[in-house]
Design an enzyme around this catalytic site. Structure first.
Site, PDB file in Angstrom:
ATOM      1  N   CYS A   1       0.848  -1.194   0.000  1.00  0.00           N
ATOM      2  CA  CYS A   1       0.000   0.000   0.000  1.00  0.00           C
ATOM      3  C   CYS A   1       0.885   1.247   0.000  1.00  0.00           C
ATOM      4  O   CYS A   1       2.096   1.170   0.096  1.00  0.00           O
ATOM      5  CB  CYS A   1      -0.867   0.018   1.255  1.00  0.00           C
ATOM      6  SG  CYS A   1      -1.751  -1.512   1.549  1.00  0.00           S
TER       7      CYS A   1
ATOM      8  N   TRP B   1      -3.677  -2.002  -1.292  1.00  0.00           N
ATOM      9  CA  TRP B   1      -3.623  -3.273  -2.015  1.00  0.00           C
ATOM     10  C   TRP B   1      -4.040  -4.303  -0.971  1.00  0.00           C
ATOM     11  O   TRP B   1      -3.307  -4.576  -0.025  1.00  0.00           O
ATOM     12  CB  TRP B   1      -2.218  -3.546  -2.537  1.00  0.00           C
ATOM     13  CG  TRP B   1      -2.102  -4.782  -3.360  1.00  0.00           C
ATOM     14  CD1 TRP B   1      -2.560  -4.984  -4.633  1.00  0.00           C
ATOM     15  CD2 TRP B   1      -1.508  -6.023  -2.971  1.00  0.00           C
ATOM     16  NE1 TRP B   1      -2.261  -6.245  -5.061  1.00  0.00           N
ATOM     17  CE2 TRP B   1      -1.627  -6.918  -4.059  1.00  0.00           C
ATOM     18  CE3 TRP B   1      -0.870  -6.472  -1.820  1.00  0.00           C
ATOM     19  CZ2 TRP B   1      -1.135  -8.217  -4.032  1.00  0.00           C
ATOM     20  CZ3 TRP B   1      -0.382  -7.773  -1.795  1.00  0.00           C
ATOM     21  CH2 TRP B   1      -0.519  -8.630  -2.879  1.00  0.00           C
TER      22      TRP B   1
ATOM     23  N   ASN C   1       0.809   0.146   6.122  1.00  0.00           N
ATOM     24  CA  ASN C   1       1.276  -0.696   5.010  1.00  0.00           C
ATOM     25  C   ASN C   1       1.999  -1.867   5.649  1.00  0.00           C
ATOM     26  O   ASN C   1       2.939  -1.671   6.418  1.00  0.00           O
ATOM     27  CB  ASN C   1       2.240   0.104   4.121  1.00  0.00           C
ATOM     28  CG  ASN C   1       2.832  -0.743   3.011  1.00  0.00           C
ATOM     29  OD1 ASN C   1       2.276  -1.785   2.659  1.00  0.00           O
ATOM     30  ND2 ASN C   1       3.942  -0.308   2.456  1.00  0.00           N
TER      31      ASN C   1
ATOM     32  N   GLU D   1      10.661 -13.304 -19.625  1.00  0.00           N
ATOM     33  CA  GLU D   1      10.288 -11.910 -19.322  1.00  0.00           C
ATOM     34  C   GLU D   1       9.168 -11.453 -20.252  1.00  0.00           C
ATOM     35  O   GLU D   1       8.218 -10.797 -19.819  1.00  0.00           O
ATOM     36  CB  GLU D   1      11.519 -11.014 -19.438  1.00  0.00           C
ATOM     37  CG  GLU D   1      11.281  -9.537 -19.241  1.00  0.00           C
ATOM     38  CD  GLU D   1      10.647  -9.180 -17.897  1.00  0.00           C
ATOM     39  OE1 GLU D   1      10.613 -10.046 -17.008  1.00  0.00           O
ATOM     40  OE2 GLU D   1      10.140  -8.054 -17.770  1.00  0.00           O
TER      41      GLU D   1
ATOM     42  N   LYS E   1       5.451 -10.074 -19.028  1.00  0.00           N
ATOM     43  CA  LYS E   1       4.876  -8.802 -19.453  1.00  0.00           C
ATOM     44  C   LYS E   1       3.482  -9.026 -20.019  1.00  0.00           C
ATOM     45  O   LYS E   1       2.526  -8.360 -19.679  1.00  0.00           O
ATOM     46  CB  LYS E   1       5.769  -8.139 -20.515  1.00  0.00           C
ATOM     47  CG  LYS E   1       7.097  -7.644 -20.041  1.00  0.00           C
ATOM     48  CD  LYS E   1       7.046  -6.413 -19.178  1.00  0.00           C
ATOM     49  CE  LYS E   1       6.918  -6.637 -17.724  1.00  0.00           C
ATOM     50  NZ  LYS E   1       7.893  -7.274 -16.921  1.00  0.00           N
TER      51      LYS E   1
ATOM     52  N   HIS F   1       9.089 -31.302 -25.905  1.00  0.00           N
ATOM     53  CA  HIS F   1       8.909 -32.171 -24.725  1.00  0.00           C
ATOM     54  C   HIS F   1       7.558 -31.929 -24.066  1.00  0.00           C
ATOM     55  O   HIS F   1       7.441 -31.896 -22.847  1.00  0.00           O
ATOM     56  CB  HIS F   1      10.053 -31.903 -23.735  1.00  0.00           C
ATOM     57  CG  HIS F   1      11.391 -32.229 -24.301  1.00  0.00           C
ATOM     58  ND1 HIS F   1      11.833 -33.517 -24.497  1.00  0.00           N
ATOM     59  CD2 HIS F   1      12.373 -31.423 -24.781  1.00  0.00           C
ATOM     60  CE1 HIS F   1      13.037 -33.501 -25.042  1.00  0.00           C
ATOM     61  NE2 HIS F   1      13.387 -32.245 -25.221  1.00  0.00           N
TER      62      HIS F   1
ATOM     63  N   LYS G   1       3.132  -2.538  -7.491  1.00  0.00           N
ATOM     64  CA  LYS G   1       4.468  -2.331  -8.051  1.00  0.00           C
ATOM     65  C   LYS G   1       5.554  -3.043  -7.256  1.00  0.00           C
ATOM     66  O   LYS G   1       6.500  -3.571  -7.817  1.00  0.00           O
ATOM     67  CB  LYS G   1       4.793  -0.834  -8.092  1.00  0.00           C
ATOM     68  CG  LYS G   1       6.151  -0.525  -8.699  1.00  0.00           C
ATOM     69  CD  LYS G   1       6.287  -1.057 -10.111  1.00  0.00           C
ATOM     70  CE  LYS G   1       7.656  -0.812 -10.700  1.00  0.00           C
ATOM     71  NZ  LYS G   1       7.825  -1.505 -11.993  1.00  0.00           N
TER      72      LYS G   1
END
Ligand code: AGP
Length: 617
Positions: free
Chosen positions: A2, A75, A101, A490, A494, A513, A612
């Site tokens: 938060c 959050w 938080n 990565e 995204k 496989h 984040k």
């Protein structure tokens, strides 16, 4: 995690609190709220579930005046994102309010104990329990001014708490007075002229002051607009230093870009250069990383390296493994930080541990660092956020110098992390087996990266067209080999985290496989296949996918026309050394996922369920 803000001074608090929340929304955005001292001996509390716009509307409908207040963007960890569960929370009297938080792990036993005393709770949150606990202690404190009673009450309550916290507290009996404390969640004290601030992240207050004190775990601070005092929660004295914030408010703004993520993707020619600026040594055909706090002799004695991180930082670490082993020949392994912290990893005295983290606050990475230190190892940090907990507690390291990364999806931090890892590999390699010529070649190619990234960014429209072509895809496979296997991981991260479609990354050869069973006309495969030592192997795998009617998007090197023969769509990147290719190959994947998500109407900067920096387990 938060975001919290506190303000005390001579300005109206609400606009400052709301603007701070706007800058902190990336830390959590499922509800928000604020509380201000109303000047008449009471506290005005406003809070709403949903986005910050809902709180703004509430404050417009029900204005709240006052020059001292606290605010919070959430959050959710305990309890649904509802009005009742939004912060701030108040105590039994309604005269003490708090924002938090972190996670109070023993909240249930505290709740049961206070419920037995007649406390009634309005929410399902752990935070409300903490507000009641402090209020209960405040009522029990009989000596001293309201301000000192509040400080004593916070101290007494936090001694009963297990878990993590970054808090800001105020009481109607002590107008113009805030108390803050932290353990495991960040908290910064901002120093203004006739005003002072508390914030989870300095980006929230950088438009008001560039002078900040990054509080340490177990620090307790109390402040007015004119003064502050920092002690420990146990009542002892606390060391601190005033830091100058290295970025400006406009750097933390979106500018003309529609999203922070796109702005940060386009910043990469500059941020990659920031990562290597001042760190290249032509004389030695090597790199200079002064912050490692290790002598050349100590660096030569390193016989094993462990790289720890989460998410994107872990993918950068995986590139780092290939870099260090190929350039420095030092056995290197990657540990997912959340695994490392609980695994009994066999380490010996010459093992060097690096933790990689953009925010420098990720709880699992922080815990991995502390676990390594607990066993007597040096732990170095590759971190972006100056003054963050990992930056301050590590035994040294290097800053990314990327500037604030606001978009929840990490972009520029990845390319800067890989750049730093390349510098580390060069430095270690030149102390061992790399020749002057090899070192000079690397330096030349590293210096050429910013211009090459700019060339890829110039292909943004082409990449957007490709994204739109595959908009109805049910999922996506991302495939790469060697240095670009982590790039594929990565790219998949995204895509899934901002567009919410299923996406997975794999080493290309793994396709046969089992994964190839998924291939269909509705499932595009994105191959990260620059012209490198395994290019022909990638071509073969692409042909296996095409033989099963799977669409193929390929990222490859300029001039590699052979790819046009096998792939449906090709995105070209400039040539570079194989070991540096992830820094270029990832850019098209960032843009592909960005445009795909925007076209699907997703909130690219604040994807659902995410934050984040994950400062809770
Ligand atoms: C990546 O796009 C995500 N935002 C997430 O995986 C992130 O990389 C991870 O939480 C680690 O964050 P850090 O680098 O701040 O430690």
């Amino acid at each position: 995690m938060c975001g919290i803000i506190g303000y005390v001074g001579n300005q109206t608090a609400v606009p400052i609190l709301l603007d701070g929340l706007r800058r902190l929304e990336y830390r959590g955005y499922d509800s928000s709220g604020l509380a201000v001292m109303n000047g008449g001996g009471g506290i005005e509390l406003r809070k709403r579930s949903g986005r910050l716009a809902n709180l703004r509307q509430l404050v417009r409908d029900q204005p709240a005046a006052g020059t001292c207040g606290i605010s919070h963007t959430r959050w959710a960890t305990h309890g649904q994102p509802t009005d009742e569960n939004a912060h701030p929370h108040h105590d039994r009297s309604g005269r003490l309010v708090l924002v938090h938080n972190g996670v109070i792990e023993n909240y249930q036993s505290l709740r049961d104990r206070m419920a037995a005393e007649g406390h009634a709770f309005l929410s399902q949150t752990d935070t409300e329990i903490l507000a009641h606990l402090i209020g209960r202690q405040y009522d029990a404190e009989t000596d001293g001014t309201p301000e000192m009673r509040l400080v004593a009450a916070v101290r007494a309550a936090l001694k009963q708490v297990a878990g993590t916290y970054g808090i800001a507290v105020m009481h109607a009996d002590a107008p113009g007075f805030l108390v803050g404390a932290r353990l495991g969640s960040p908290l910064v004290l901002g120093l203004g002229k006739g005003e002072n601030f508390l914030a989870s992240d300095v980006g929230a207050i950088v438009s008001h002051t560039s002078d900040a004190i990054y509080l340490s775990d177990r620090d307790l601070v109390y402040l007015t607009g004119e003064d502050f005092k920092i002690e420990t929660v146990d009542g002892g004295s606390a060391d601190f230093e005033v830091s100058r914030v290295e970025f400006t408010a406009e750097q933390a703004e979106r500018g003309d870009f529609p999203h922070y993520m796109l702005k940060e993707i386009f910043e990469q020619p500059v941020t990659v250069e920031n990562a290597f600026r001042g760190r290249l040594s032509d004389d030695e055909a090597s790199a200079k990383l002064g912050g490692l706090n290790l002598t050349p002799r100590e660096l030569r004695e390193v016989d094993r390296i462990v790289l720890c991180g989460c998410g994107t930082a872990c993918h950068a670490a995986m590139v780092g493994e290939y870099l260090i082993e190929s350039l420095a020949r030092i056995p290197t392994e990657v540990e997912i930080a959340s695994e490392f912290r609980y695994r009994n990893v066999t380490l010996d005295k010459n093992t060097l541990i690096f933790v990689i983290s953009q925010s420098g606050e990720t709880i699992d990475t922080l815990a991995a660092m502390r676990e390594g230190q607990r066993k007597g190892h040096r732990v170095l940090g590759l971190v972006n956020a100056v003054g963050s907990t990992i930056a301050r507690e590590s035994d040294g390291g290097s800053y990314l110098h990327s500037g604030p990364e606001i978009g929840v999806a990490a972009t520029k931090s990845f390319t800067s992390q890989v750049t730093l890892l390349a510098l580390l590999a060069l430095l270690l390699g030149r102390m061992r087996h790399l020749s002057v010529a090899q070192g000079r070649e690397l330096l030349e190619e590293i210096r050429a990266l910013p211009e090459k990234i700019a060339r890829i960014l110039a292909r943004n429209d082409r990449i957007r067209e490709i994204a739109l072509k595959y908009l109805d895809a049910e999922g996506m496979l991302f495939l790469g080999r060697q240095f670009n296997y982590p790039t594929a991981l990565e790219g998949a991260l995204k895509m899934k985290e901002i567009s919410y479609i299923f996406a997975s990354g794999h080493a290309s050869a793994e396709l046969k496989h089992g994964i190839i069973a998924l291939v269909s006309e509705k499932l595009p495969s994105v191959f990260v296949a620059p012209k490198d030592s395994v290019f022909d192997k990638n071509i073969s795998t692409i042909e296996e996918v095409k033989a099963r009617k799977g669409p193929v998007i390929a990222v490859t090197t300029e001039g590699c026309d052979e790819m046009e023969r096998v792939a449906d769509d090709v995105i070209y990147v400039p040539p570079t050394l194989e070991c540096l290719s992830p820094i270029l190959s990832v850019i098209p994947l960032q843009l592909l996922s960005y445009h795909f998500a925007v076209a699907r109407g997703c909130d690219v900067d604040k994807p659902r369920n995410l934050a984040k920096s994950v400062t809770v387990e």
